[in-house]
Design an enzyme around this catalytic site. Structure first.
Site, PDB file in Angstrom:
ATOM      1  N   CYS A  34      20.272 -24.511  19.932  1.00  0.00           N
ATOM      2  CA  CYS A  34      20.976 -25.281  20.967  1.00  0.00           C
ATOM      3  C   CYS A  34      21.232 -26.742  20.586  1.00  0.00           C
ATOM      4  O   CYS A  34      22.383 -27.158  20.500  1.00  0.00           O
ATOM      5  CB  CYS A  34      20.182 -25.226  22.264  1.00  0.00           C
ATOM      6  SG  CYS A  34      20.101 -23.562  22.952  1.00  0.00           S
TER       7      CYS A  34
HETATM    8  N1  LIG Z   1      17.961 -19.268  22.738  1.00  0.00           N
HETATM    9  C1  LIG Z   1      17.981 -20.198  23.647  1.00  0.00           C
HETATM   10  O1  LIG Z   1      16.994 -20.895  23.861  1.00  0.00           O
HETATM   11  C2  LIG Z   1      19.216 -20.462  24.486  1.00  0.00           C
HETATM   12  C3  LIG Z   1      19.069 -21.229  25.646  1.00  0.00           C
HETATM   13  C4  LIG Z   1      20.175 -21.460  26.429  1.00  0.00           C
HETATM   14  C5  LIG Z   1      21.419 -20.977  26.027  1.00  0.00           C
HETATM   15  N2  LIG Z   1      21.532 -20.242  24.890  1.00  0.00           N
HETATM   16  C6  LIG Z   1      22.866 -19.738  24.541  1.00  0.00           C
HETATM   17  O2  LIG Z   1      22.893 -18.342  24.875  1.00  0.00           O
HETATM   18  C7  LIG Z   1      23.721 -17.639  23.943  1.00  0.00           C
HETATM   19  C8  LIG Z   1      22.923 -16.538  23.287  1.00  0.00           C
HETATM   20  O3  LIG Z   1      21.872 -17.121  22.543  1.00  0.00           O
HETATM   21  P1  LIG Z   1      20.575 -16.305  22.103  1.00  0.00           P
HETATM   22  O4  LIG Z   1      19.596 -17.327  21.694  1.00  0.00           O
HETATM   23  O5  LIG Z   1      20.235 -15.320  23.128  1.00  0.00           O
HETATM   24  O6  LIG Z   1      21.137 -15.572  20.813  1.00  0.00           O
HETATM   25  P2  LIG Z   1      20.368 -14.419  19.967  1.00  0.00           P
HETATM   26  O7  LIG Z   1      20.901 -14.527  18.586  1.00  0.00           O
HETATM   27  O8  LIG Z   1      18.915 -14.477  20.214  1.00  0.00           O
HETATM   28  O9  LIG Z   1      20.886 -13.067  20.614  1.00  0.00           O
HETATM   29  C9  LIG Z   1      22.230 -12.688  20.615  1.00  0.00           C
HETATM   30  C10 LIG Z   1      22.288 -11.178  20.567  1.00  0.00           C
HETATM   31  O10 LIG Z   1      23.655 -10.820  20.744  1.00  0.00           O
HETATM   32  C11 LIG Z   1      23.927  -9.727  19.871  1.00  0.00           C
HETATM   33  N3  LIG Z   1      25.376  -9.698  19.713  1.00  0.00           N
HETATM   34  C12 LIG Z   1      26.161 -10.510  18.993  1.00  0.00           C
HETATM   35  N4  LIG Z   1      27.452 -10.197  19.176  1.00  0.00           N
HETATM   36  C13 LIG Z   1      27.486  -9.160  20.029  1.00  0.00           C
HETATM   37  C14 LIG Z   1      28.522  -8.392  20.602  1.00  0.00           C
HETATM   38  N5  LIG Z   1      29.803  -8.673  20.354  1.00  0.00           N
HETATM   39  N6  LIG Z   1      28.192  -7.390  21.418  1.00  0.00           N
HETATM   40  C15 LIG Z   1      26.891  -7.110  21.697  1.00  0.00           C
HETATM   41  N7  LIG Z   1      25.870  -7.803  21.185  1.00  0.00           N
HETATM   42  C16 LIG Z   1      26.170  -8.829  20.372  1.00  0.00           C
HETATM   43  C17 LIG Z   1      23.119  -9.997  18.641  1.00  0.00           C
HETATM   44  O11 LIG Z   1      22.867  -8.797  17.912  1.00  0.00           O
HETATM   45  C18 LIG Z   1      21.839 -10.579  19.240  1.00  0.00           C
HETATM   46  O12 LIG Z   1      20.869  -9.608  19.478  1.00  0.00           O
HETATM   47  C19 LIG Z   1      24.249 -18.699  22.981  1.00  0.00           C
HETATM   48  O13 LIG Z   1      25.468 -19.167  23.452  1.00  0.00           O
HETATM   49  C20 LIG Z   1      23.208 -19.789  23.085  1.00  0.00           C
HETATM   50  O14 LIG Z   1      23.724 -21.055  22.744  1.00  0.00           O
HETATM   51  C21 LIG Z   1      20.447 -19.969  24.124  1.00  0.00           C
END
Ligand SMILES: NC(=O)c1ccc[n+]([C@@H]2O[C@H](COP(=O)([O-])OP(=O)(O)OC[C@H]3O[C@@H](n4cnc5c(N)ncnc54)[C@H](O)[C@@H]3O)[C@@H](O)[C@H]2O)c1
Length: 401
Positions: free
Chosen positions: A257
């Protein structure tokens, strides 16, 4: 109601676990390995116990899938996929586009689509809605809303229930349905006047952190040059009961992030001809901290790191998680190796990284602490090398920033 959550990572799986208490949840992920493990009741995310996945599976309230046809009959879709930067550090919406393709191709009835992925203002209106319409086989009038995720993985005091949630729909009906959905498992919902405000607020929250971390990182260098302790100075400043918020210095800023989201804001600012000076500079200062840390270590060790064995303690981007995305350890190791040091790293939480395994916490010429997990003892760190440089401020008796 049946809910599909696209992306079963840190955000998507966390939401799945909370929403499954009230709805039937389909966790859709394009990674078959993750899907298989989840369906065997194995969690890959800190804060979500395998036991709770097993209970949800047993009760039939949760199922993971990589098959688009499994989400055809849902009432709500939540998008929680990565929004990284491209190689030339521009917003990369390709994962969102693929999620939109899945929705467009498989969901033919009008439903509510909520985006939780972080992106720049206008993403819901100008990218997600048109993309889903482009991929839909026949015209379909979905409702669209944004509710940016604020989860902090590994944190115990704030979670989905007690962290206030921003939201806004493209239409009043979308807003009302979004409120109805989240109010089941979130105590406080804050509606804003447009999706763009919600999208911008999320980016600004993390930009605020990035800029303040850069400021304190710069101040750590100033304090050292003045021969005073940055930590004592920060503690002194913190005694002011208003108008000051304490941030602590580090070897840089990691995670998915804080190093990434501000660049989304800067990109959209520059596209609109607005300045993003602080954001760009803060990013540079944070990236340069790794070099500053290695410079300090080199100066303290006779001006050369050539041939010295250096143990990097903690390579996760923050304590008590296995996440190494954008970790400051990466750049520290790069600088150390460029200067001829023989580098190994110790991090039992991460275990394996870049094909290398966590080394034992002992026997080095130099140790540098990048991240201190709770499970790692301070005396063990101090005993691991005759010279220990601590960038976390947590290891008493080590050389500090
Ligand atoms: N991790 C955090 O602390 C956090 C906090 C707030 C916001 N976010 C935001 O949330 C979003 C997700 O982040 P995250 O940390 O959960 O990511 P992550 O990498 O942990 O998980 C994403 C998942 O999505 C899957 N994926 C990717 N493309 C896909 C598709 N087209 N169809 C189905 N599955 C798909 C991947 O295989 C993965 O398992 C991002 O925009 C991030 O900036 C993350």
């Amino acid at each position: 109601m049946k809910i599909a959550i696209i992306g079963q990572g840190y955000v998507g799986l966390t939401i799945s676990a909370f929403a499954s208490e009230y709805f039937d949840v389909i966790g859709f992920d394009s990674n078959q390995n993750i899907v298989d493990r989840l369906n065997r009741g194995i969690s890959h995310i800190e804060g979500i116990e395998s036991k709770s996945i097993q209970n949800l599976l047993k009760d039939g309230r949760y199922k993971a899938t990589s098959s688009g046809s499994d989400i055809a009959d849902v009432d709500i879709v939540v998008i929680a996929v990565p929004t990284p930067l491209t190689d030339n550090r521009q917003p990369d919406l390709t994962f969102i586009e693929k999620a939109c393709k899945t929705i467009g191709e498989y969901i033919t009835n009008p439903i509510l689509v909520i985006n939780e992925s972080t992106s720049f203002p206008g993403t819901l209106r100008n990218f997600i809605k048109p993309a889903i319409e482009k991929y839909s086989r026949s015209p379909v009038n979905h409702l669209y809303a944004i509710s940016p995720e604020r989860v902090d993985p590994g944190r115990e005091d704030f979670n989905q229930k007690n962290t206030p949630r921003l939201y806004a729909g493209l239409t009043p009906e979308a807003s009302a349905k979004t409120k109805e959905f989240y109010s089941k498992f979130c105590d406080k919902l804050v509606e804003v006047s447009s999706p763009e405000v919600a999208e911008a607020a999320k980016l600004f929250e993390n930009t605020f952190r990035q800029v303040n971390i850069a400021l304190v990182n710069e101040f750590a260098q100033i304090a050292h040059s003045l021969g005073i302790s940055v930590y004592e100075t920060l503690d002194a400043a913190s005694t002011k009961p208003y108008g000051f918020m304490k941030f602590t210095p580090s070897a840089g800023v990691g995670g998915h992030c804080i190093p990434v989201d501000p660049t989304y804001l800067a990109a959209v600012a520059e596209e609109h001809g607005a300045p993003a000076t602080f954001i760009r500079r803060a990013n540079e200062v944070n990236l340069q901290m790794s070099k500053y840390v290695v410079d300090r270590m080199q100066a303290d060790n006779g001006g050369s790191l050539q041939g010295k064995s250096v143990l990097v303690v903690g390579v996760a981007y923050k304590p008590n998680v296995a996440d190494v995305r954008e970790t400051a350890a990466e750049l520290v190791i790069k600088h150390l190796r460029e200067r001829g040091a023989k580098v190994s790293w110790h991090d039992e939480v991460v275990g394996t990284w870049h094909g290398e395994n966590s080394a034992t916490l002992s026997g080095a010429d130099i140790a540098v602490v990048i991240t201190k997990h709770d499970a790692v003892n301070e005396p063990d760190i101090l005993a691991s090398a005759p010279y220990v440089f601590d960038t976390t401020g947590k290891v008493k008796g080590a050389i500090r920033l």
